[in-house]
Design a protein around this motif. Structure first.
Motif, PDB file in Angstrom:
ATOM      1  N   PHE A 155     -25.813  68.722  74.683  1.00 51.06           N
ATOM      2  CA  PHE A 155     -26.092  68.369  73.291  1.00 51.06           C
ATOM      3  C   PHE A 155     -26.387  69.644  72.495  1.00 51.06           C
ATOM      4  N   ASN A 156     -25.610  69.877  71.439  1.00 53.34           N
ATOM      5  CA  ASN A 156     -25.892  70.971  70.527  1.00 53.34           C
ATOM      6  C   ASN A 156     -27.041  70.572  69.602  1.00 53.34           C
ATOM      7  N   LYS A 157     -27.635  71.554  68.959  1.00 51.47           N
ATOM      8  CA  LYS A 157     -28.842  71.288  68.162  1.00 51.47           C
ATOM      9  C   LYS A 157     -28.557  70.870  66.732  1.00 51.47           C
ATOM     10  N   GLY A 158     -27.302  71.000  66.252  1.00 52.91           N
ATOM     11  CA  GLY A 158     -27.004  70.797  64.839  1.00 52.91           C
ATOM     12  C   GLY A 158     -27.485  69.475  64.279  1.00 52.91           C
ATOM     13  N   ALA A 159     -27.173  68.371  64.962  1.00 52.79           N
ATOM     14  CA  ALA A 159     -27.545  67.050  64.460  1.00 52.79           C
ATOM     15  C   ALA A 159     -29.054  66.899  64.368  1.00 52.79           C
ATOM     16  N   PHE A 160     -29.748  67.436  65.349  1.00 49.80           N
ATOM     17  CA  PHE A 160     -31.195  67.271  65.418  1.00 49.80           C
ATOM     18  C   PHE A 160     -31.914  68.186  64.420  1.00 49.80           C
TER      19      PHE A 160
ATOM     20  N   THR B  43     -37.969  60.837  62.713  1.00 51.50           N
ATOM     21  CA  THR B  43     -38.079  62.298  62.850  1.00 51.50           C
ATOM     22  C   THR B  43     -39.101  62.890  61.882  1.00 51.50           C
ATOM     23  N   VAL B  44     -39.853  62.052  61.179  1.00 55.67           N
ATOM     24  CA  VAL B  44     -40.764  62.569  60.156  1.00 55.67           C
ATOM     25  C   VAL B  44     -41.820  63.502  60.735  1.00 55.67           C
ATOM     26  N   ASP B  45     -42.158  63.315  62.009  1.00 55.16           N
ATOM     27  CA  ASP B  45     -43.184  64.157  62.636  1.00 55.16           C
ATOM     28  C   ASP B  45     -42.589  65.299  63.460  1.00 55.16           C
ATOM     29  N   TRP B  46     -41.264  65.431  63.445  1.00 58.99           N
ATOM     30  CA  TRP B  46     -40.642  66.497  64.219  1.00 58.99           C
ATOM     31  C   TRP B  46     -40.901  67.860  63.565  1.00 58.99           C
ATOM     32  N   CYS B  47     -41.068  68.856  64.399  1.00 59.83           N
ATOM     33  CA  CYS B  47     -41.115  70.231  63.915  1.00 59.83           C
ATOM     34  C   CYS B  47     -40.107  71.045  64.714  1.00 59.83           C
ATOM     35  N   LEU B  48     -39.606  72.098  64.107  1.00 64.12           N
ATOM     36  CA  LEU B  48     -38.534  72.867  64.727  1.00 64.12           C
ATOM     37  C   LEU B  48     -38.971  73.504  66.043  1.00 64.12           C
ATOM     38  N   ALA B  49     -40.246  73.784  66.188  1.00 71.13           N
ATOM     39  CA  ALA B  49     -40.730  74.408  67.424  1.00 71.13           C
ATOM     40  C   ALA B  49     -40.540  73.489  68.630  1.00 71.13           C
ATOM     41  N   ASP B  50     -40.532  72.183  68.389  1.00 71.52           N
ATOM     42  CA  ASP B  50     -40.391  71.208  69.480  1.00 71.52           C
ATOM     43  C   ASP B  50     -38.987  70.622  69.557  1.00 71.52           C
ATOM     44  N   LEU B  51     -38.033  71.231  68.846  1.00 67.49           N
ATOM     45  CA  LEU B  51     -36.703  70.638  68.738  1.00 67.49           C
ATOM     46  C   LEU B  51     -36.025  70.512  70.094  1.00 67.49           C
ATOM     47  N   ALA B  52     -36.142  71.524  70.943  1.00 67.72           N
ATOM     48  CA  ALA B  52     -35.495  71.473  72.258  1.00 67.72           C
ATOM     49  C   ALA B  52     -36.000  70.290  73.076  1.00 67.72           C
TER      50      ALA B  52
END
Length: 250
Positions: A171-176, A220-229
């Motif tokens: 899975f690439n990261k673009g969508a996320f 995804t409202v609580d997502w942060c980029l640091a935890d994207l992986a």
């Protein structure tokens, strides 16, 4: 799969020709309608013209799509994702008529004039290979700004390339990254194409049924980029389990 007869090979050639005519005619019709409407009705072109083209294209191959969905598609901005196993996926997805949705598609398709016209009129984001990271970064940044301004939904495949053999690819990261940036929910879909219908070889398909399973929205409202992986790994693991459950394989 058993070898194809002469009749099947002839039928394949005729269907390919008919599909080319269908897509070309559809592009011309869409262009005519766009000219008459000032190129201002992107959603109409996508949902009222392109979606029926998808159904007709699948019909040429004797393909019927069943949508297995517990709830309607969300009304608000959404990032749709799905596995990618077949050339048929593109036609299946446009036939679904997801509301107010634009697509990411491989840039090589716009070199084919009918696809280029359709892409321009429906606002497709044309992607480039992973070997061009800076250009991809600019593409996704620009797409995020456009979608933030318009409030439209978007579809893209996290695998990026077709993965055959009944497997789930990387899975690439673009969508996320896009979903996290927009704070838009992700709606996962699983396109289940039996091997008897499509063994993963272009349009060498046989008539049959394709099931599209639509999962619950992932906030995804609580997502942060640091935890994207971590989020990507979690969604991919869910797809691996989904694949196992639907295909009945270990």
């Amino acid at each position: 799969m058993p070898a194809r007869t002469v009749g099947e090979r002839l039928g394949f050639a005729l269907r390919c020709a008919a599909m080319l005519v269908l897509i070309s005619a559809g592009a011309l019709w869409m262009l005519l309608v766009a000219c008459l409407t000032g190129f201002a009705l992107r959603r109409f072109y996508s949902e009222r013209i392109l979606a029926p083209i998808g159904h007709l294209a699948l019909g040429l191959w004797g393909i019927h799509v069943r949508k297995r969905q517990a709830a309607p598609f969300p009304a608000g901005q959404t990032v749709y994702i799905a596995n990618h196993t077949s050339t048929l996926d593109m036609f299946v997805l446009i036939a679904l008529g997801m509301p107010n949705t634009r697509f990411f598609l491989s840039g090589y398709l716009r070199k084919l004039l009918p696809f280029g016209v359709i892409g321009y009129l429906t606002g497709i984001f044309w992607t480039m290979p992973q070997t061009m990271p800076e250009r991809r970064r600019r593409l996704f940044a620009g797409a995020a700004e456009t979608l933030r301004r318009t409030g439209e939904s978007v579809f893209l495949s996290p695998e990026g390339v077709r993965v055959t053999g009944g497997q789930i690819g990387h899975f690439n990261k673009g969508a996320f990254h896009l979903a996290a940036s927009l704070k838009a929910p992700i709606v996962p879909m699983f396109i289940l194409i039996p091997a008897a219908v499509d063994p993963g070889l272009g349009l060498h398909v046989r008539p049959g049924v394709i099931d599209v399973h639509v999962g619950p929205a992932i906030p995804t409202v609580d997502w942060c980029l640091a935890d994207l992986a971590e989020h990507i790994a979690s969604v991919r693991a869910a797809y691996v389990q989904w694949n196992t459950d639907l295909r009945g394989t270990a």
